[in-house]
Design an enzyme around this catalytic site. Structure first.
Site, mmCIF file in Angstrom:
data_model
loop_
_atom_site.group_PDB
_atom_site.id
_atom_site.type_symbol
_atom_site.label_atom_id
_atom_site.label_comp_id
_atom_site.label_asym_id
_atom_site.label_seq_id
_atom_site.Cartn_x
_atom_site.Cartn_y
_atom_site.Cartn_z
ATOM 1 C CG HIS A 28 49.253 -7.451 8.866
ATOM 2 N ND1 HIS A 28 47.981 -7.567 8.351
ATOM 3 C CD2 HIS A 28 49.286 -6.246 9.506
ATOM 4 C CE1 HIS A 28 47.269 -6.496 8.674
ATOM 5 N NE2 HIS A 28 48.033 -5.667 9.365
ATOM 6 C CG ASP A 82 46.262 -11.089 8.431
ATOM 7 O OD1 ASP A 82 47.296 -10.386 8.497
ATOM 8 O OD2 ASP A 82 45.565 -11.345 9.428
ATOM 9 C CG ASP A 108 45.229 -2.727 8.692
ATOM 10 O OD1 ASP A 108 46.353 -3.234 8.818
ATOM 11 O OD2 ASP A 108 44.307 -2.900 9.497
ATOM 12 C CD GLU A 147 47.870 -6.938 12.830
ATOM 13 O OE1 GLU A 147 47.911 -6.078 13.735
ATOM 14 O OE2 GLU A 147 46.929 -7.024 12.011
ATOM 15 C CD GLU A 148 43.812 -6.907 10.478
ATOM 16 O OE1 GLU A 148 43.348 -6.662 11.610
ATOM 17 O OE2 GLU A 148 44.201 -6.017 9.703
ATOM 18 C CG HIS A 194 40.026 -2.778 10.551
ATOM 19 N ND1 HIS A 194 40.113 -3.501 11.719
ATOM 20 C CD2 HIS A 194 41.192 -3.009 9.903
ATOM 21 C CE1 HIS A 194 41.274 -4.122 11.785
ATOM 22 N NE2 HIS A 194 41.947 -3.833 10.672
#
Length: 506
Positions: A126, A128, A158, A192-193, A466
């Site tokens: 992903h 995003d 990520d 996705e997030e 994150h």
């Protein structure tokens, strides 16, 4: 006295390992290198290394942030689409690669292999990222700056490392005039997030309507862990074979409004606060030993140092004690039960007005041995107050456990590839992902879904995902490109080679 001292020593050792094991450690299966010839890692020229590093750096600079479902940075998503077309012209112009946009900003590549009879597979990633402000970062999060061999920026772990790694691997294969034998898909979601409803879910629906069935699918997930698992000295690789489920509830209390000078005995805030407090004070029951996490310690037992190897090999005896110790830390508590997290609380409009309503949002991550309905029933029983109305925002059960035995094509191909690229890994183990990925939208396309990020993580790296100062070592990223390149080549096998018989079977 000796027996009592022996039990104490075991408990101390158990405490040390349990506190040190992070949320990334899940169900395990110790493995030896697979049978058959292994490829040597592909070597990149100095120019190619510089190209792949600059490509990732440019991707990180584009702030493709997802804030909430339906609220994404569309201009950045469009810029990212134009960027990958510019960086990977061979991929977009190849006669056997078809590219299309899905859901506005997600990308689906269909790579047509030379043998249409082989069942295709999918590489998933992903583009995003979660929001990031400059505060607390050593460098701006979207600057793509390099320091001491690390590239810093939101998305380096990520999951732009996977997006760019997959496309870079495909580009290098095309440059070397390689055409895959087995067809495959590359799906790059854009949300996705924030649940993947507009990206991955629409890609999956499109493929399902076309009758596509996949041999296997690999998405982000677990990784190579170095020094993360206390009691295991050598690095181990964990491949996610399932994910915890999730249920998000809105709790609401409505009462008559009024003036604060004549307050009722209980306000909407007080009633809801008491309900939320009961949920926090009465966590979901421990289920250690009833799900796949038990096999983590049993199967990895030989990797632990003495006497932990003995304890982990005899969980039929020690499981209750291990389970209780795992509850001590949040990271390991998530292994043994469905977790409860109060994430939002809203009430009140003015200091002298009794609020007419109060709302709270509670998110549960469901242990593989539980279901949505069971969690909902337990929640109602704990709250035990009809004045608190419960509404389900979103819910899904834990995902099925994908096969990971010797005959599982996808798992063994991934395992072989890890051994080739990360040769210093001592064991490869299937695991449970605590977080959720886009892969859950593809359940109707395959029963073989695996979650592995080809990155090398030390204990200090875990909080960067994150979090602040997300970064990836450039050496690790090169290995990631090698991983996807090898995976594509290894997947061209029409079937798994039969394992050699051991001496005791002859």
């Amino acid at each position: 006295m000796m027996a009592r001292c022996g039990r104490a020593a075991v408990l101390v050792w158990l405490g040390l390992v349990a506190i040190g094991v992070t949320a990334l450690l899940r169900v395990g299966l110790v493995s030896e290198p697979p049978q058959g010839a292994r490829r040597r890692p592909v070597g990149f020229s100095a120019l190619e290394k510089e190209q792949l590093r600059e490509a990732l750096r440019g991707a990180v600079k584009i702030p493709t942030v997802s804030f909430s479902p339906g609220n994404v940075t569309t201009s950045a998503m469009e810029e990212f689409g134009a960027y990958i077309q510019k960086v990977f012209p061979r991929v977009f112009s190849s006669s056997f690669v078809h590219h299309e946009m899905v859901g506005g900003y997600s990308h689906l590549f269909t790579v047509h292999g030379s043998d249409p009879h082989l069942q295709p597979y999918m590489l998933l990633a992903h583009l995003d990222v979660v929001p990031a402000s400059d505060e607390g970062w050593e460098v701006p999060p979207f600057s793509g700056q390099e320091r001491d061999g690390f590239l810093y920026g939101r998305g380096t772990l990520d999951n732009k490392n996977a997006v760019m790694g997959i496309l870079q691997a495909m580009d290098f294969l095309l440059k070397r005039n390689h055409r895959p034998i087995r067809s495959f898909y590359i799906a790059i979601g854009h949300d996705e997030e924030v649940s993947g409803h507009d990206g991955a879910r629409k890609i999956a629906a499109k493929l399902e309507s076309a009758g596509v069935r996949l041999a296997f699918l690999i998405d982000e997930g677990l990784a190579v862990l170095d020094g993360v698992v206390k009691g295991i000295k050598r690095p181990v690789a964990l491949v996610g074979t399932t994910e915890k489920g999730s249920i998000t509830l809105t709790l609401t209390v409505q009462r008559d409004p009024g003036h604060s000078s004549v307050p009722p005995k209980e306000t909407s805030i007080g009633i809801l606060a008491a309900a939320v407090s009961r949920l926090e004070q009465n966590p979901m029951p421990s289920l250690f030993g009833k799900g796949p996490e038990l096999a983590t310690f049993e199967q990895l037992a030989t990797q632990f140092t003495f006497p932990l190897n003995i304890v982990m090999a005899n969980l039929w005896l020690f499981a209750p004690v291990v389970g209780r110790i795992l509850e001590w830390e949040p990271s390991t508590n998530a292994l043994v039960r469905t977790t409860t997290a109060v994430t939002l609380f809203q009430a009140g409009v003015k200091a002298n007005i009794i609020p007419p309503f109060a709302n709270a949002t509670v998110n549960f991550r469901i242990h593989p041995a539980q279901t949505v309905e069971e969690v909902l029933e337990l929640t109602r029983a704990v709250i035990a107050d009809d004045r608190v109305k419960i509404r389900v925002q979103e819910a899904f059960n834990p995902l099925p456990v994908s096969p990971h035995d010797e005959g599982s094509f996808g798992f063994q191909i991934i395992r072989r590839t890890i051994h080739e690229v990360f040769s210093d890994v001592s064991a490869i183990a299937p695991g449970v992902c605590i977080g959720n990925t886009d892969s859950r939208h593809y359940l109707n396309l395959t029963s073989s879904i695996y979650r592995f990020s080809p990155i090398w993580l030390k204990a200090e790296d875990l909080g960067r995902i994150h979090g602040l100062n997300e970064r990836i070592s450039l050496e690790t990223y090169e290995r990631g490109v090698q991983f996807y390149l090898h995976l594509i080549q290894n997947s061209d096998l029409p079937e798994l080679p039969k394992p050699h018989k051991s001496l005791h079977e002859l």
